[in-house]
Design a protein around this motif. Structure first.
Motif, short mmCIF file in Angstrom:
data_model
loop_
_atom_site.label_atom_id
_atom_site.label_comp_id
_atom_site.label_asym_id
_atom_site.label_seq_id
_atom_site.Cartn_x
_atom_site.Cartn_y
_atom_site.Cartn_z
N ASP A 152 5.13 5.46 10.04
CA ASP A 152 4.78 4.22 10.74
C ASP A 152 4.91 4.37 12.25
N THR A 203 7.27 4.79 -4.46
CA THR A 203 6.95 5.29 -3.12
C THR A 203 7.38 6.75 -3.02
N MET A 259 7.27 -6.69 -1.38
CA MET A 259 8.35 -6.03 -0.66
C MET A 259 8.52 -6.73 0.69
N TRP A 282 11.32 1.92 -7.83
CA TRP A 282 11.92 0.68 -7.37
C TRP A 282 12.38 -0.20 -8.54
N ILE A 285 -1.33 -1.59 0.63
CA ILE A 285 -0.98 -1.19 2.00
C ILE A 285 -0.16 0.10 1.91
N GLY A 286 -0.48 1.06 2.76
CA GLY A 286 0.33 2.28 2.83
C GLY A 286 0.03 3.28 1.73
N ARG A 324 3.31 -6.87 -6.65
CA ARG A 324 4.40 -6.08 -6.05
C ARG A 324 4.66 -6.71 -4.69
N HIS A 377 1.74 8.79 5.49
CA HIS A 377 1.80 8.38 6.89
C HIS A 377 3.24 8.22 7.33
N HIS A 392 5.80 8.65 4.25
CA HIS A 392 5.88 7.94 2.97
C HIS A 392 4.48 7.58 2.48
N VAL A 430 4.93 -6.74 2.47
CA VAL A 430 4.04 -5.74 1.87
C VAL A 430 3.78 -6.26 0.46
N ALA A 478 2.76 4.84 -0.54
CA ALA A 478 2.94 3.81 -1.58
C ALA A 478 1.91 4.04 -2.69
N LEU A 505 13.00 -1.31 3.71
CA LEU A 505 12.06 -1.94 2.77
C LEU A 505 12.85 -2.40 1.54
N TRP A 540 14.11 4.27 5.69
CA TRP A 540 13.62 5.59 6.10
C TRP A 540 13.56 5.72 7.61
C1 SIN Z 1 4.69 1.00 3.89
O1 SIN Z 1 3.90 1.89 4.08
O2 SIN Z 1 5.39 0.53 4.77
C2 SIN Z 1 4.82 0.42 2.50
C3 SIN Z 1 5.53 1.32 1.57
C4 SIN Z 1 5.61 0.75 0.19
O3 SIN Z 1 5.12 -0.36 -0.04
O4 SIN Z 1 6.15 1.42 -0.69
#
Ligand code: SIN
Length: 283
Positions: free
Chosen positions: A102, A127, A271, A243, A95-96, A269, A100, A258, A85, A260, A115, A251
């Motif tokens: 997953d 997040t 991850m 973070w 992304i994210g 950034r 949502h 979650h 990510v 982002a 993560l 999670w």
């Molecule tokens: C995700 O939705 O999996 C990413 C979450 C994030 O980057 O904090």
């Protein structure tokens, strides 16, 4: 340090707990059992200063059901089982960046994700997490009874397919997502599920992947879904995780959403995400 001397403290917000006094690089079965049960209770677990290797990251997932390889995310070089990510300083889209959970488009949704923050921006990039147990429990008895008779249809097509939300409008998501032709998953799940670990009831719809209630049109479904999305994202159900390099959030997709936060333009950034296999979910 004594084995299994880990300690767990509620986050102080609407969801999640912090776990201290543990090295996830050397996780044993007893500790994993404790974490699994805590995950069922708290929905998301946060860890600090876990500078684990990619092998240790993958080994951690094996304690909880094994690795589920995401179809759409770019992966870490030479390790297709770990999704990246990543947002670079010259990108605006992340992304994210919306509420949502997953993999709800899979009939057997992934259990959750581990993560790991490898490179964090100087500020921002938090997040948000939301609690789908309390979202459900705080509804009226009348609405609970209505929802318990409903199923909802979820899909990956409009999010990861060729003409998807990510691809439309020239979003500079770059090559972070791909494999659009594999976005063919549709699934039907109860709107209120019984959580496989905790046995508690949880709301199981989300604004990214849920299309409509089964047997209802999208237009008919929208007002009630919009109500549920606004209700579930109320501050009292949420926690905002900040973070640092080496932080981990683990999670459970069946108990949380979650989001982002995309507020760190001009900075990288990065991850690493290992997704964990799930099981059938039902009422
Ligand atoms: C995700 O939705 O999996 C990413 C979450 C994030 O980057 O904090």
């Amino acid at each position: 340090m004594l084995q299994n001397s880990l300690s767990i403290h509620p986050s102080g917000g609407g969801v999640g707990a912090f776990v201290d006094n543990i090295d996830l690089g050397t996780l044993d079965e007893t500790q994993a059992g404790t974490l699994k049960s805590a995950l069922g209770d708290y929905g998301v677990l946060f860890f600090r200063d876990q500078n684990i290797t990619t092998d240790q990251h993958l080994a951690m997932a094996e304690h909880f059901g094994g690795v589920n390889v995401n179809r759409f995310f770019a992966h870490v070089p030479e390790e297709p089982r770990i999704a990246e990510v990543r947002k670079e300083p010259d990108q605006k889209a992340n992304i994210g960046g919306g509420w949502h959970t997953d993999h709800s488009y899979d009939q057997i949704p992934a259990m959750g994700s581990i993560l790991l923050a490898r490179e964090t921006p100087p500020q921002g990039g938090d997040t948000l997490f939301a609690n789908m147990y309390s979202a459900y429990e705080s509804l009226s008895d009348g609405l609970k009874a209505t929802l318990e008779g409903l199923n909802a249809v979820h899909s990956s097509r409009h999010v990861f397919g060729r003409n998807s939300n990510y691809k439309r409008g020239g979003k500079d998501i770059g090559d972070r997502l791909g494999n659009e032709d594999a976005a063919q998953q549709d699934a039907v799940h109860p709107v209120v599920i019984r959580h496989p670990i905790s046995g508690k009831k949880a709301l199981y719809v989300n604004s990214a992947f849920t299309l409509h209630f089964e047997g209802w049109t999208a237009e008919e479904s929208k007002p009630l879904l919009d109500y549920l999305y606004a209700h579930a994202s109320r501050p009292e159900h949420t926690y905002r995780f900040q973070w640092a390099n080496g932080s981990i959030a683990f999670w459970d997709n069946r108990a949380t959403w979650h989001y982002a936060v995309n507020d760190y333009h001009g900075h990288r950034r990065l991850m690493h995400r290992v997704t964990v296999e799930g099981c059938e979910i039902g009422r």
